[in-house]
Design a protein around this motif. Structure first.
Motif, PDB file in Angstrom:
ATOM      1  N   UNK A 106       4.397   7.257  -6.866  1.00 35.83           N
ATOM      2  CA  UNK A 106       4.297   8.487  -7.662  1.00 35.83           C
ATOM      3  C   UNK A 106       3.579   8.288  -9.003  1.00 35.83           C
ATOM      4  N   UNK A 107       4.001   7.278  -9.759  1.00 36.96           N
ATOM      5  CA  UNK A 107       3.458   7.128 -11.115  1.00 36.96           C
ATOM      6  C   UNK A 107       2.002   6.656 -11.066  1.00 36.96           C
ATOM      7  N   UNK A 108       1.739   5.681 -10.216  1.00 34.83           N
ATOM      8  CA  UNK A 108       0.388   5.126 -10.146  1.00 34.83           C
ATOM      9  C   UNK A 108      -0.675   6.183  -9.807  1.00 34.83           C
ATOM     10  N   UNK A 109      -0.488   6.982  -8.733  1.00 38.04           N
ATOM     11  CA  UNK A 109      -1.509   8.005  -8.483  1.00 38.04           C
ATOM     12  C   UNK A 109      -1.599   9.026  -9.621  1.00 38.04           C
ATOM     13  N   UNK A 110      -0.463   9.297 -10.287  1.00 37.95           N
ATOM     14  CA  UNK A 110      -0.504  10.253 -11.411  1.00 37.95           C
ATOM     15  C   UNK A 110      -1.340   9.682 -12.559  1.00 37.95           C
ATOM     16  N   UNK A 111      -1.124   8.419 -12.892  1.00 39.43           N
ATOM     17  CA  UNK A 111      -1.898   7.800 -13.978  1.00 39.43           C
ATOM     18  C   UNK A 111      -3.379   7.724 -13.608  1.00 39.43           C
ATOM     19  N   UNK A 170      -7.743   8.934  -5.385  1.00 38.18           N
ATOM     20  CA  UNK A 170      -6.582   8.068  -5.606  1.00 38.18           C
ATOM     21  C   UNK A 170      -5.818   7.794  -4.308  1.00 38.18           C
ATOM     22  N   UNK A 171      -6.476   8.058  -3.203  1.00 38.75           N
ATOM     23  CA  UNK A 171      -5.865   7.785  -1.892  1.00 38.75           C
ATOM     24  C   UNK A 171      -5.641   6.282  -1.728  1.00 38.75           C
ATOM     25  N   UNK A 172      -4.420   5.890  -1.342  1.00 42.89           N
ATOM     26  CA  UNK A 172      -4.173   4.461  -1.094  1.00 42.89           C
ATOM     27  C   UNK A 172      -4.639   4.097   0.303  1.00 42.89           C
ATOM     28  N   UNK A 173      -5.079   2.869   0.447  1.00 39.17           N
ATOM     29  CA  UNK A 173      -5.498   2.368   1.754  1.00 39.17           C
ATOM     30  C   UNK A 173      -4.286   2.278   2.681  1.00 39.17           C
ATOM     31  N   UNK A 174      -4.416   2.776   3.894  1.00 40.94           N
ATOM     32  CA  UNK A 174      -3.347   2.648   4.893  1.00 40.94           C
ATOM     33  C   UNK A 174      -3.953   2.041   6.148  1.00 40.94           C
ATOM     34  N   UNK A 175      -3.304   1.002   6.678  1.00 46.29           N
ATOM     35  CA  UNK A 175      -3.804   0.336   7.880  1.00 46.29           C
ATOM     36  C   UNK A 175      -2.709   0.370   8.937  1.00 46.29           C
ATOM     37  N   UNK A 176      -3.092   0.063  10.157  1.00 47.56           N
ATOM     38  CA  UNK A 176      -2.099  -0.020  11.230  1.00 47.56           C
ATOM     39  C   UNK A 176      -1.966  -1.478  11.649  1.00 47.56           C
ATOM     40  N   UNK A 177      -0.718  -1.957  11.712  1.00 44.95           N
ATOM     41  CA  UNK A 177      -0.495  -3.357  12.074  1.00 44.95           C
ATOM     42  C   UNK A 177       0.569  -3.433  13.165  1.00 44.95           C
ATOM     43  N   UNK A 178       0.581  -4.571  13.857  1.00 49.82           N
ATOM     44  CA  UNK A 178       1.576  -4.791  14.910  1.00 49.82           C
ATOM     45  C   UNK A 178       2.757  -5.551  14.339  1.00 49.82           C
ATOM     46  N   UNK A 179       3.959  -5.071  14.643  1.00 42.30           N
ATOM     47  CA  UNK A 179       5.169  -5.732  14.156  1.00 42.30           C
ATOM     48  C   UNK A 179       5.368  -7.071  14.850  1.00 42.30           C
ATOM     49  N   UNK A 180       5.748  -8.076  14.072  1.00 42.49           N
ATOM     50  CA  UNK A 180       5.968  -9.413  14.632  1.00 42.49           C
ATOM     51  C   UNK A 180       7.376  -9.566  15.197  1.00 42.49           C
ATOM     52  N   UNK A 181       8.232  -8.598  14.951  1.00 37.25           N
ATOM     53  CA  UNK A 181       9.640  -8.734  15.364  1.00 37.25           C
ATOM     54  C   UNK A 181      10.282  -7.350  15.381  1.00 37.25           C
TER      55      UNK A 181
END
Ligand code: AMP
Ligand code: MG
Length: 418
Positions: A322-327, A336-347
């Protein structure tokens, strides 16, 4: 305050908000930070442009050689066998060959030297033989090879950067190559912050039973420093309405934004709520997230206010979400879009439906080139060490239930931030 604010204010129906709803509300209320300043380009790293930058010249300004070799006319290059050309001079970087080069002639040239008039191609030195002033060339070099055309990087008059562009090392280099000594950038956000809690001691003090060191001020300071903010550390404020009232009044006079940690839940000593209700227009939310459920957001005068939870991990998670994108928005950043990736769970991973979770994860690429993520382990919101070891959040939606190894999950990498 506008209508939606009133609707949200203490409305029991809205007391539990999704992360997206909270973010949308925060953005709808965010004050525009006025003011920009002229700054020498060397000091503009991570600042956001407040003006459009147009190229006043071509970059490169003159057609030049990309290699060490011989400048010549492509029409002299044989299609098979050899051809012999007359060497008539040399062109070095900063020392152009001023004559005209005719068919049958060539000029020795070094990288970055201006291409002599008449030439259109450079044959690299490894592909020729020199016998006195006779140059022997063979087939194989195409028209225009090893030549950088004037304006091929940036052409005169073109828009190089628009307002809201955040300047990185490459951009600052480009500005230098355009001959721009300083640019107008948005001013930094001035952020004041303090911790609340009778149990908190500052470093150097001895801890009595039940007391802890204040760590939130250190994480907050560091995150704000990473964001290039002007920082005002107001210390630890005790759980007393008077002390909190004084701190808020002072902070809201000197800062664009005030951050606090602790004192926003429903405990007996949570006076932040009470004082803010008195001084400003503030929402108190139970956000459907884990960690970070209690959060306050609003305005005290013209100053925007975030009351973050007290738990150390919750402070960092709510700051990031919340604060970071606001600043970043207030500091003029367009995207201010954050990077989002798709990963495979190891467990396997435990997840109860209901709240959006930001679990701490470590991702890497395996030998098959797949993105794999594993949990940092126990996820208690007081366990700051889980943040230290993580390089991403594993973001699990509200309805998500337990996951098994190999399931795909969304991750938010935060390499270089925490
Ligand atoms: P609160 O929201 O004030 O009830 O605090 C929630 C939890 O976070 C409690 O265990 C507090 O002791 C802890 N906490 C609050 N502020 C800090 C701080 N500045 N540094 C470390 N822990 C804190
Ligand atoms: Mg407290």
């Amino acid at each position: 305050m506008s209508q939606p604010a009133k609707e949200l204010h203490h409305s029991p129906a809205q007391s539990s908000l999704s992360v997206d709803e909270a973010r949308a509300y925060i953005f709808s209320q965010l004050p525009k930070l006025m003011g920009d300043e002229s700054v020498a380009i060397r000091s503009t790293l991570d600042r956001c442009l407040a003006e459009t930058i147009r190229s006043k010249s071509n970059v490169p300004s003159h057609t030049n050689s990309a290699m060490d070799g011989y400048a010549l006319l492509a029409s002299d290059i044989p299609t098979s066998g050899n051809a012999t050309l007359q060497l008539i001079g040399s062109a070095l970087a900063g020392h152009p060959f001023l004559g005209e080069v005719a068919a049958g002639q060539c000029v020795r040239i070094t990288t970055g030297a201006m291409l002599p008039h008449g030439c259109d191609t450079v044959v690299i030195q490894e592909h020729v033989e020199l016998d006195g002033d006779k140059l022997i060339i063979t087939a194989g070099t195409a028209l225009g090879a090893n030549v950088r055309q004037a304006g091929e990087d940036l052409s005169v008059g073109s828009v190089v950067y628009s307002p809201g562009h955040k300047l990185g090392p490459a951009d600052i280099g480009v500005l230098a190559s355009l001959g721009v000594p300083e640019v107008r950038v948005k001013r930094r956000v001035r952020v004041a912050f303090f911790s609340t809690g009778d149990e908190l001691r500052s470093l150097g003090e001895t801890l009595a039973d039940g007391e802890i060191y204040d760590s939130n001020r250190y994480t907050l300071y560091s995150m704000l420093a990473k964001m290039g903010c002007e920082i005002i550390d107001m210390g630890v404020i005790t759980d007393s309405p008077d002390a909190i009232r004084r701190a808020f009044s002072e902070a809201s006079e000197i800062a664009d934004m005030v951050l606090t940690s602790g004192g926003v839940s429903v405990g007996d000593a949570d006076y932040v709520k009470m004082v803010l209700d008195e001084l400003g227009e503030v929402q108190f939310w139970k956000i459907n997230m884990k960690p970070g459920r209690p959060l306050a957001y609003g305005k005290v005068g013209n100053t925007s206010f975030f009351g973050l939870p007290g738990n150390p991990v919750a402070v960092m998670v709510t700051f990031y979400q919340f604060v970071r994108p606001a600043i970043r928005t207030m500091q003029g950043e367009a995207n201010v879009e954050e990077l989002s990736l798709t990963a495979k769970l190891a467990h396997t991973l435990k997840k109860a439906p209901g709240r959006m979770e930001f679990q701490r994860g470590i991702f890497h690429t395996n030998e098959h080139g797949e993105l794999i993520v594993e949990s940092t382990g126990r996820q208690g919101s007081g366990m700051l060490n889980s943040m230290s070891r993580a390089n991403c959040f594993i973001v699990l939606k509200e309805a998500q239930t337990n996951l098994v190894s190999g399931d795909k999950v969304a991750i938010q990498p935060f390499i270089n931030f925490f």
